[in-house]
Design an enzyme around this catalytic site. Structure first.
Site, mmCIF file in Angstrom:
data_model
loop_
_atom_site.group_PDB
_atom_site.id
_atom_site.type_symbol
_atom_site.label_atom_id
_atom_site.label_comp_id
_atom_site.label_asym_id
_atom_site.label_seq_id
_atom_site.Cartn_x
_atom_site.Cartn_y
_atom_site.Cartn_z
ATOM 1 N N GLY A 47 11.639 3.421 4.075
ATOM 2 C CA GLY A 47 10.504 3.841 3.255
ATOM 3 C C GLY A 47 9.154 3.400 3.776
ATOM 4 O O GLY A 47 8.127 3.762 3.226
ATOM 5 N N HIS A 48 9.125 2.597 4.852
ATOM 6 C CA HIS A 48 7.855 2.016 5.337
ATOM 7 C C HIS A 48 7.756 2.165 6.851
ATOM 8 O O HIS A 48 7.948 1.182 7.564
ATOM 9 C CB HIS A 48 7.786 0.541 4.951
ATOM 10 C CG HIS A 48 6.412 -0.048 5.019
ATOM 11 N ND1 HIS A 48 5.886 -0.589 6.160
ATOM 12 C CD2 HIS A 48 5.449 -0.186 4.085
ATOM 13 C CE1 HIS A 48 4.667 -1.055 5.920
ATOM 14 N NE2 HIS A 48 4.390 -0.820 4.659
ATOM 15 N N PHE A 49 7.463 3.119 7.404
ATOM 16 C CA PHE A 49 7.305 4.499 6.962
ATOM 17 C C PHE A 49 8.308 5.308 7.770
ATOM 18 O O PHE A 49 8.418 5.070 8.966
ATOM 19 C CB PHE A 49 5.884 4.983 7.223
ATOM 20 C CG PHE A 49 4.828 4.088 6.602
ATOM 21 C CD1 PHE A 49 4.504 4.221 5.256
ATOM 22 C CD2 PHE A 49 4.191 3.103 7.341
ATOM 23 C CE1 PHE A 49 3.525 3.414 4.676
ATOM 24 C CE2 PHE A 49 3.220 2.279 6.762
ATOM 25 C CZ PHE A 49 2.891 2.431 5.430
#
Length: 144
Positions: A47-49
């Site tokens: 999720g990052h990224f």
């Protein structure tokens, strides 16, 4: 030098939040140098990224805090205690950390009075400064 088994005897953290892979030097109760190998398989990269994986700065700080915890727990007086994050001063990030990087984590205990401890910390990759800060901890007894 401490391997992951010894690190787990000192720190209460476990996967996916144990962010120290190996300790390469210890100056008892004063200073620790450790390593975090950053791989493409780290969960936070989902999720990052997803298209531009960068290790979150707060996790770099957490890795430094865990390294400080290892330094504090080397003191016989602190066995059976846990260091709880109490504050941070002067935190600066200078470089991104990406998959394939090896973080060199350094923590030096600068003050230990009663239940409060401070440490100067820095993280580097291949000699380049990634992050530096001063971290404060409150020592607490582990529940029995």
């Amino acid at each position: 030098m401490l391997d992951i088994k010894k690190i787990k005897e000192i720190l209460p953290h476990r996967y996916p939040f144990l962010l120290v892979d190996r300790v390469i030097s210890v100056e008892e109760g004063k200073k620790v140098t450790a390593i975090k190998n950053v791989t493409a398989n780290e969960e936070f990269f989902n999720g990052h990224f997803p298209e531009y994986p960068v290790m979150p700065g707060v996790l770099i700080v957490e890795a430094l805090a865990q390294t400080s915890g290892i330094a504090m727990m080397q003191s016989e007086a602190n066995k059976g205690k846990i260091g709880l994050f109490a504050g941070i001063d002067g935190c600066r990030f200078k470089r991104q950390v990406v998959p394939g990087d090896q973080l060199l984590l350094e923590a030096e205990i600068t003050r230990m009075r009663g239940a409060i401890a401070k440490a100067k910390v820095k993280a580097t990759v291949e000699g380049d400064l990634v992050c530096e800060a001063e971290i404060m901890f409150a020592l607490s007894d582990l529940p029995k």
